[in-house]
Design a protein around this motif. Structure first.
Motif, mmCIF file in Angstrom:
data_model
loop_
_atom_site.group_PDB
_atom_site.id
_atom_site.type_symbol
_atom_site.label_atom_id
_atom_site.label_comp_id
_atom_site.label_asym_id
_atom_site.label_seq_id
_atom_site.Cartn_x
_atom_site.Cartn_y
_atom_site.Cartn_z
ATOM 1 N N SER A 59 117.349 58.430 82.726
ATOM 2 C CA SER A 59 116.136 58.288 81.919
ATOM 3 C C SER A 59 115.222 57.156 83.219
ATOM 4 O O SER A 59 115.539 56.394 82.625
ATOM 5 C CB SER A 59 116.646 57.692 81.290
ATOM 6 O OG SER A 59 116.866 58.717 79.965
ATOM 7 N N GLU A 61 112.392 56.178 83.921
ATOM 8 C CA GLU A 61 111.284 56.688 83.974
ATOM 9 C C GLU A 61 110.831 54.846 83.682
ATOM 10 O O GLU A 61 110.201 54.179 84.005
ATOM 11 C CB GLU A 61 110.478 56.857 82.891
ATOM 12 C CG GLU A 61 110.803 57.089 81.706
ATOM 13 C CD GLU A 61 112.423 58.021 81.589
ATOM 14 O OE1 GLU A 61 112.601 57.833 80.387
ATOM 15 O OE2 GLU A 61 112.656 58.333 82.411
ATOM 16 N N VAL A 88 118.520 63.697 81.912
ATOM 17 C CA VAL A 88 118.253 62.813 80.652
ATOM 18 C C VAL A 88 119.145 62.820 80.441
ATOM 19 O O VAL A 88 119.397 61.707 79.620
ATOM 20 C CB VAL A 88 118.354 65.065 79.328
ATOM 21 C CG1 VAL A 88 117.878 63.978 77.724
ATOM 22 C CG2 VAL A 88 117.024 65.397 80.213
ATOM 23 N N ASP A 209 111.988 55.366 73.920
ATOM 24 C CA ASP A 209 111.488 55.957 72.829
ATOM 25 C C ASP A 209 111.843 55.804 71.720
ATOM 26 O O ASP A 209 111.317 55.501 70.310
ATOM 27 C CB ASP A 209 112.501 57.659 73.089
ATOM 28 C CG ASP A 209 112.685 58.444 74.148
ATOM 29 O OD1 ASP A 209 111.124 58.411 74.048
ATOM 30 O OD2 ASP A 209 113.360 59.293 74.731
#
Length: 346
Positions: A59, A61, A88, A209
């Motif tokens: 992850s 990002e 992921v 998220d």
């Protein structure tokens, strides 16, 4: 960490001098011992050679250490051209390292340690960010404390992810077996639907998220527990590991990477107000105000290396024993010394 490291260097000498009572002979002895301590390990220096490195990154990002290192030139300062292979989960990133597809991996400490204990050929060199794990529950679910999730369906994106492990540790610390919770795998595209339909009473996620889901559903969701406050907020989560092969074949490359990430983390500590602008282009689905609120509710930047990393790894090892993911008989301190390497000292 600069001041902390400096204090760590000075403390042993003060202790030695105090132990000999300050008399002249003791002072000489103290100086001799300190001289030997200083020269037993030399500080590693970058060699200035250009390198192309590929790292598997779980992850990436929203990872500010990576974003700043790339966009503020800290990789370039050490002649590094770093390519990231996004994954992921942390387990996938570590698997890429095990398969020698990359020279290093960045993943949660809770993902690293069981795999290192089982033989993954790597060493941890730095922790570069805190955790942002969040347990969100439906407001009308009747859940008001973490013990209430026993027997309840709680959504997880990945059953083997660090998110679930973190909350499993919290449960075990309260004497509750984590397997009494109905952890229910749900894809990220169906979490809203599962919550709205009452198929699950909550969900464990990490930012961005977790924050975005909470922000979008503030009327129906509440954060019950997480890693963003209290003692856990000061602990590192994202951890950098390098393959043993790379460490042996290119120790100077390891030094350059460690220094670049260290400088990146120090920059973040001094420029916290710029985090929103930096994250914006990397989180196109989030509004600027949402990003600002998210970073305002996240822990302060954390960066650890050397003995500070070993201490935290030992603590994580003790917690993973609670989940039977590490053997009870394992010496956590010795394990931490074995799986961590301070590449800045040789």
């Amino acid at each position: 960490m600069g001041a902390e490291e400096e204090r760590g260097k000075k403390w042993p000498r003060r202790r030695i001098l105090a132990g000999v009572g300050g008399i002249a002979g003791g002072a000489v002895l103290g100086d001799l011992i300190w001289h030997r301590m200083r020269h037993h390990k030399k500080k590693a220096e970058p060699d200035g050679q250009p390198r192309n490195l590929t790292l598997a990154w779980a992850s990436p990002e929203d990872d500010l250490a990576l974003i700043v290192a790339q966009e503020r030139g800290f990789f370039a300062n050490y002649q590094l051209d770093v390519t990231t292979r996004p994954t992921v989960t942390g387990k996938q990133a570590i698997a890429a390292l095990s398969d020698e597809k990359v020279v290093g991996a960045v993943a949660a400490a809770l993902s690293w340690l069981p795999l290192l204990q089982s033989g993954t050929p790597a060493k941890l060199i730095a922790g570069i960010g805190p955790g942002t794990f969040r347990l969100l529950v439906r407001r009308n679910s009747g859940i008001t404390r973490i013990g209430d999730i026993v027997g309840r369906p709680i959504a997880v994106l990945n059953e083997d992810a660090a998110d679930q492990r973190f909350f499993s540790v919290l449960l075990r610390r309260k004497g509750i077996e984590p397997n009494t919770v109905h952890w229910k795998p749900v894809s990220d595209t169906k979490i809203n639907q599962a919550l709205a339909a009452g198929e699950v009473d909550g969900v464990v996620l990490h930012d961005p998220d977790g924050w975005q889901l909470l922000s979008d559903n503030h009327a129906t969701l509440v954060e019950l527990a997480g890693s963003t406050t209290g003692n856990y907020a000061a602990r590192v989560n994202r951890t950098v590991g390098l393959s043993n092969r790379f460490l042996n074949e290119d120790p100077n490359g390891a030094v350059a990477l460690a220094l670049a990430l260290r400088d990146s983390c120090r920059w973040i500590e001094k420029h916290r107000n710029e985090r929103v602008a930096l994250l914006g282009p990397h989180l196109p689905d989030m509004e600027e105000d949402d990003i600002r609120q998210m970073v305002d509710h996240q822990p302060a930047p954390v960066h650890v290396m050397g003995p500070w990393l070993r201490d935290q790894v030992a603590e994580y090892a003790d917690e993973l024993k609670l989940l039977n993911l590490l053997p009870d008989a394992l010496d956590s301190g010795a394990f931490a010394r074995n799986v961590c390497r301070n590449v800045l000292h040789i």
